[in-house]
Design a protein around this motif. Structure first.
Motif, PDB file in Angstrom:
ATOM      1  N   VAL A 137       1.442  -1.305  -0.115  1.00  0.00           N
ATOM      2  CA  VAL A 137      -0.115   0.083  -0.240  1.00  0.00           C
ATOM      3  C   VAL A 137       0.694   0.936   0.354  1.00  0.00           C
ATOM      4  O   VAL A 137       0.672   1.636  -0.645  1.00  0.00           O
ATOM      5  N   GLY A 138       1.998   1.173   0.773  1.00  0.00           N
ATOM      6  CA  GLY A 138       2.608   2.630   0.903  1.00  0.00           C
ATOM      7  C   GLY A 138       3.854   2.819  -0.895  1.00  0.00           C
ATOM      8  O   GLY A 138       3.313   3.763  -1.099  1.00  0.00           O
ATOM      9  N   LEU A 139       4.184   1.901  -0.841  1.00  0.00           N
ATOM     10  CA  LEU A 139       4.884   1.439  -2.979  1.00  0.00           C
ATOM     11  C   LEU A 139       3.732   2.289  -3.408  1.00  0.00           C
ATOM     12  O   LEU A 139       4.237   3.459  -4.352  1.00  0.00           O
ATOM     13  N   LEU A 140       2.081   1.952  -3.713  1.00  0.00           N
ATOM     14  CA  LEU A 140       1.654   1.597  -4.512  1.00  0.00           C
ATOM     15  C   LEU A 140       1.181   3.748  -4.527  1.00  0.00           C
ATOM     16  O   LEU A 140       0.935   4.167  -5.353  1.00  0.00           O
ATOM     17  N   GLY A 141       0.587   3.625  -2.730  1.00  0.00           N
ATOM     18  CA  GLY A 141       0.132   5.293  -2.868  1.00  0.00           C
ATOM     19  C   GLY A 141       1.417   5.959  -3.448  1.00  0.00           C
ATOM     20  O   GLY A 141       0.838   7.145  -3.122  1.00  0.00           O
ATOM     21  N   GLY A 142       2.895   5.958  -2.469  1.00  0.00           N
ATOM     22  CA  GLY A 142       4.049   6.693  -3.061  1.00  0.00           C
ATOM     23  C   GLY A 142       3.670   7.165  -4.469  1.00  0.00           C
ATOM     24  O   GLY A 142       3.894   7.861  -5.281  1.00  0.00           O
ATOM     25  N   ALA A 143       3.762   5.922  -5.370  1.00  0.00           N
ATOM     26  CA  ALA A 143       3.746   6.111  -7.211  1.00  0.00           C
ATOM     27  C   ALA A 143       2.339   6.847  -7.679  1.00  0.00           C
ATOM     28  O   ALA A 143       3.137   7.532  -8.358  1.00  0.00           O
ATOM     29  N   VAL A 144       1.393   6.450  -7.192  1.00  0.00           N
ATOM     30  CA  VAL A 144       0.157   7.695  -7.645  1.00  0.00           C
ATOM     31  C   VAL A 144       0.738   8.692  -6.870  1.00  0.00           C
ATOM     32  O   VAL A 144       0.340   9.558  -8.109  1.00  0.00           O
ATOM     33  N   LEU A 145       1.155   9.098  -5.918  1.00  0.00           N
ATOM     34  CA  LEU A 145       1.370  10.548  -5.457  1.00  0.00           C
ATOM     35  C   LEU A 145       2.900  11.089  -6.640  1.00  0.00           C
ATOM     36  O   LEU A 145       2.395  12.230  -7.265  1.00  0.00           O
ATOM     37  N   TRP A 146       2.978   9.940  -6.915  1.00  0.00           N
ATOM     38  CA  TRP A 146       4.516  10.802  -7.525  1.00  0.00           C
ATOM     39  C   TRP A 146       3.685  10.891  -9.260  1.00  0.00           C
ATOM     40  O   TRP A 146       4.265  11.971  -9.832  1.00  0.00           O
ATOM     41  N   LEU A 147       2.821  10.433  -9.745  1.00  0.00           N
ATOM     42  CA  LEU A 147       2.670  10.362 -10.964  1.00  0.00           C
ATOM     43  C   LEU A 147       1.807  11.062 -11.091  1.00  0.00           C
ATOM     44  O   LEU A 147       1.995  11.992 -12.190  1.00  0.00           O
ATOM     45  N   LEU A 148       0.417  11.856  -9.689  1.00  0.00           N
ATOM     46  CA  LEU A 148       0.357  13.097  -9.853  1.00  0.00           C
ATOM     47  C   LEU A 148       1.038  14.151  -9.717  1.00  0.00           C
ATOM     48  O   LEU A 148       0.121  16.011  -9.854  1.00  0.00           O
ATOM     49  N   GLY A 149       2.170  14.175  -9.810  1.00  0.00           N
ATOM     50  CA  GLY A 149       3.198  15.179  -9.268  1.00  0.00           C
ATOM     51  C   GLY A 149       2.970  15.725  -8.278  1.00  0.00           C
ATOM     52  O   GLY A 149       3.160  16.997  -7.728  1.00  0.00           O
ATOM     53  N   LEU A 150       2.152  14.899  -6.710  1.00  0.00           N
ATOM     54  CA  LEU A 150       2.469  15.897  -5.676  1.00  0.00           C
ATOM     55  C   LEU A 150       3.881  15.584  -4.670  1.00  0.00           C
ATOM     56  O   LEU A 150       3.987  14.346  -4.047  1.00  0.00           O
ATOM     57  N   HIS A 151       4.461  16.887  -4.653  1.00  0.00           N
ATOM     58  CA  HIS A 151       6.243  16.531  -3.837  1.00  0.00           C
ATOM     59  C   HIS A 151       5.858  16.965  -2.515  1.00  0.00           C
ATOM     60  O   HIS A 151       5.326  18.395  -2.721  1.00  0.00           O
ATOM     61  N   MET A 152       6.654  16.811  -2.147  1.00  0.00           N
ATOM     62  CA  MET A 152       6.530  17.792  -0.620  1.00  0.00           C
ATOM     63  C   MET A 152       7.972  18.951  -0.986  1.00  0.00           C
ATOM     64  O   MET A 152       7.795  19.718   0.147  1.00  0.00           O
ATOM     65  N   GLN A 153       8.520  19.058  -1.310  1.00  0.00           N
ATOM     66  CA  GLN A 153       9.687  20.416  -1.924  1.00  0.00           C
ATOM     67  C   GLN A 153      10.348  20.306  -2.927  1.00  0.00           C
ATOM     68  O   GLN A 153      10.217  19.475  -3.865  1.00  0.00           O
ATOM     69  N   ASN A 154      10.738  21.730  -3.434  1.00  0.00           N
ATOM     70  CA  ASN A 154      11.487  21.420  -4.770  1.00  0.00           C
ATOM     71  C   ASN A 154      12.472  22.203  -4.479  1.00  0.00           C
ATOM     72  O   ASN A 154      12.621  23.257  -2.869  1.00  0.00           O
ATOM     73  N   GLY A 155      13.613  22.858  -5.632  1.00  0.00           N
ATOM     74  CA  GLY A 155      14.737  23.131  -5.213  1.00  0.00           C
ATOM     75  C   GLY A 155      16.076  22.421  -4.193  1.00  0.00           C
ATOM     76  O   GLY A 155      16.765  22.757  -3.065  1.00  0.00           O
ATOM     77  N   ARG A 156      16.129  20.760  -4.681  1.00  0.00           N
ATOM     78  CA  ARG A 156      16.845  20.033  -3.545  1.00  0.00           C
ATOM     79  C   ARG A 156      17.620  19.865  -4.374  1.00  0.00           C
ATOM     80  O   ARG A 156      17.737  20.581  -5.746  1.00  0.00           O
ATOM     81  N   LEU A 157      18.565  19.445  -3.656  1.00  0.00           N
ATOM     82  CA  LEU A 157      19.496  18.610  -4.608  1.00  0.00           C
ATOM     83  C   LEU A 157      19.992  17.784  -6.324  1.00  0.00           C
ATOM     84  O   LEU A 157      20.359  18.142  -7.579  1.00  0.00           O
ATOM     85  N   PHE A 158      18.796  16.878  -5.822  1.00  0.00           N
ATOM     86  CA  PHE A 158      18.402  15.935  -6.751  1.00  0.00           C
ATOM     87  C   PHE A 158      17.103  16.188  -7.543  1.00  0.00           C
ATOM     88  O   PHE A 158      15.835  16.243  -6.618  1.00  0.00           O
ATOM     89  N   ALA A 159      17.021  17.021  -8.774  1.00  0.00           N
ATOM     90  CA  ALA A 159      15.564  17.876  -8.857  1.00  0.00           C
ATOM     91  C   ALA A 159      15.138  17.201  -9.583  1.00  0.00           C
ATOM     92  O   ALA A 159      13.677  17.399 -10.022  1.00  0.00           O
ATOM     93  N   ALA A 160      15.473  16.582  -9.974  1.00  0.00           N
ATOM     94  CA  ALA A 160      14.700  14.415 -10.987  1.00  0.00           C
ATOM     95  C   ALA A 160      13.515  14.182  -9.942  1.00  0.00           C
ATOM     96  O   ALA A 160      14.038  13.872  -9.122  1.00  0.00           O
ATOM     97  N   ASP A 161      12.408  14.368 -10.617  1.00  0.00           N
ATOM     98  CA  ASP A 161      11.306  13.519  -9.689  1.00  0.00           C
ATOM     99  C   ASP A 161      11.687  12.579  -9.608  1.00  0.00           C
ATOM    100  O   ASP A 161      11.307  11.967  -8.508  1.00  0.00           O
ATOM    101  N   TRP A 162      12.375  11.303 -11.027  1.00  0.00           N
ATOM    102  CA  TRP A 162      11.780   9.864 -10.567  1.00  0.00           C
ATOM    103  C   TRP A 162      13.279   9.722  -9.304  1.00  0.00           C
ATOM    104  O   TRP A 162      13.589   8.329  -8.787  1.00  0.00           O
ATOM    105  N   VAL A 163      14.418  10.457  -8.657  1.00  0.00           N
ATOM    106  CA  VAL A 163      14.850  10.221  -7.745  1.00  0.00           C
ATOM    107  C   VAL A 163      13.982   9.872  -6.474  1.00  0.00           C
ATOM    108  O   VAL A 163      14.706   8.821  -5.543  1.00  0.00           O
TER     109      VAL A 163
END
Length: 398
Positions: free
Chosen positions: A17-43
């Motif tokens: 459930v945690g993995l699928l939920g995190g994948a759904v959030l990533w697909l929807l583009g819901l991130h917690m922060q911006n401007g980090r060292l690794f800016a690529a979303d897939w990281v």
């Protein structure tokens, strides 16, 4: 290293459930922060996958999973972040306290509290802004609050387990008490049955043997009279015992139990039964008449005399059988002596249960019992039974 054990099915469900939920959030583009060292979303998916894998070991290796999960959470701070990664970390913190060792359960809440306080003070001093308190609050929500919840649930489970063990122990003790009570009652019934009937049956056995072995009409007639008398008396005793078992099962010593006042009738009956065996019986009551005795003491003394006379009828050589009663301020003494030697007449078989029963009666009252061969006043060999029973009710055993 994480142990290679099969994860619990609930842990597998949480990880999936945690993995699928995190994948759904990533697909929807819901991130917690911006401007980090690794800016690529897939990281941000890498810490998510690691945290999901660690959920499989939340029960089998909770402390190791927490350490690795902390590293994954720190790595997640250098990416765009994922809310599912953060939520799964709080579950690892909770599981480390709930399923970890007792030392870890004590240490982790204190450690997370100190970390929360330290982070709060550090960010307030760094930013010099009250909004830095939000960082401390977030740290507490992620670390200290799950640890505190784990402590609460663990204490509740420990209390429930302690209560269950206490209930099991109480049930076990109750069963042991019940078993001991049943055993004690069966032993008491066996003593009563033996003492009440053995005397009559012994007389019947001896006189029936004599009637069969001696071709004499008068002897047979006398033997049959004794047999009838003892069979009727034995039947009456059996009926009385059955009546007590039906109506007085809770009475430890029934009120209708014989007392020392009935010894004269018992001695007279023994004289009748033992006349053909060459035995004479004498009662020497040397008590000072200081007062009534406790009912258990009177019953035990009567039964000891009764069983001793039965044993004399079965085994004693022709001669005198002496019953002596003595009493002082503390003890009642009962002593029965019979001649030890060969007897010309038939003897009845013995099982040894009589001596066991007498010894048990005396032990239950806290007295002293002795039985064995000895020397009589005239130097002859005698069989002596001696019992000392306490007469103070406060010293009488259960």
């Amino acid at each position: 290293m994480l142990p290679l054990t099969r994860p619990h099915r609930d842990d597998v469900l949480i990880a999936v459930v945690g993995l699928l939920g995190g994948a759904v959030l990533w697909l929807l583009g819901l991130h917690m922060q911006n401007g980090r060292l690794f800016a690529a979303d897939w990281v941000s998916l890498l810490p998510l996958v690691v945290m999901s894998a660690l959920e499989l070991a939340r029960r089998s290796a909770p402390q190791t999973a927490l350490v690795l999960g902390t590293l994954a959470l720190v790595a997640d701070q250098f990416t765009s972040g994922n809310l599912a990664t953060l939520l799964m970390y709080t579950d690892l913190m909770y599981a480390a306290v709930l399923y970890g060792s007792p030392a870890a359960a004590r240490r982790i809440p204190v450690t997370t509290l100190l970390i929360t306080v330290g982070v709060t003070i550090g960010f307030v001093a760094w930013f010099r802004d009250a909004q830095a308190l939000l960082v401390g609050i977030a740290t507490g929500l992620v670390s200290f609050l799950p640890a505190l919840t784990g402590v609460s649930v663990r204490n509740h489970r420990n209390a429930a387990e302690t209560a269950r063990l206490r209930a099991d122990q109480t049930a076990l003790l109750a069963e042991m008490d019940r078993t001991q009570a049943v055993t004690a009652e069966r032993a008491r019934m066996a003593r009563e049955l033996h003492d009440m009937v053995a005397n009559h049956l012994s007389a019947i056995a001896i006189h029936s043997t004599a009637a069969l072995s001696l071709d004499d009409a008068a002897t047979s007639r006398d033997a049959l009279g004794v047999i009838r008398e003892n069979s009727v008396a034995g039947l009456a005793e059996m009926r009385r015992l059955i009546g007590l078992l039906r109506t007085g099962a809770g009475d430890p010593e029934p009120s209708s139990s014989p007392t020392l006042a009935s010894l004269d009738a018992l001695i007279e009956q023994h004289r009748t039964n033992a006349a053909s065996s060459g035995l004479s019986c004498t009662l020497l009551d040397e008590r000072d008449g200081s007062g009534p005795l406790p009912a258990p003491v009177e019953l035990a003394a009567y039964r000891i005399v009764q069983e001793s006379l039965t044993n004399a009828l079965k085994h004693a050589a022709p001669g005198a059988v002496t019953v002596r009663l003595g009493q002082d301020a503390d003890r009642l003494t009962v002593e029965v002596r019979s001649v030890l030697g060969e007897r010309p007449r038939p003897r009845a078989p013995g099982s040894g249960a009589g001596l066991v029963g007498m010894r048990e009666r005396v032990a239950l009252l806290g007295g002293v019992f002795e039985a064995g061969p000895g020397a009589g006043p005239d130097g002859s060999r005698v069989w002596r039974v001696r019992a000392e029973l306490p007469v103070d009710e406060r010293k009488v055993g259960p």
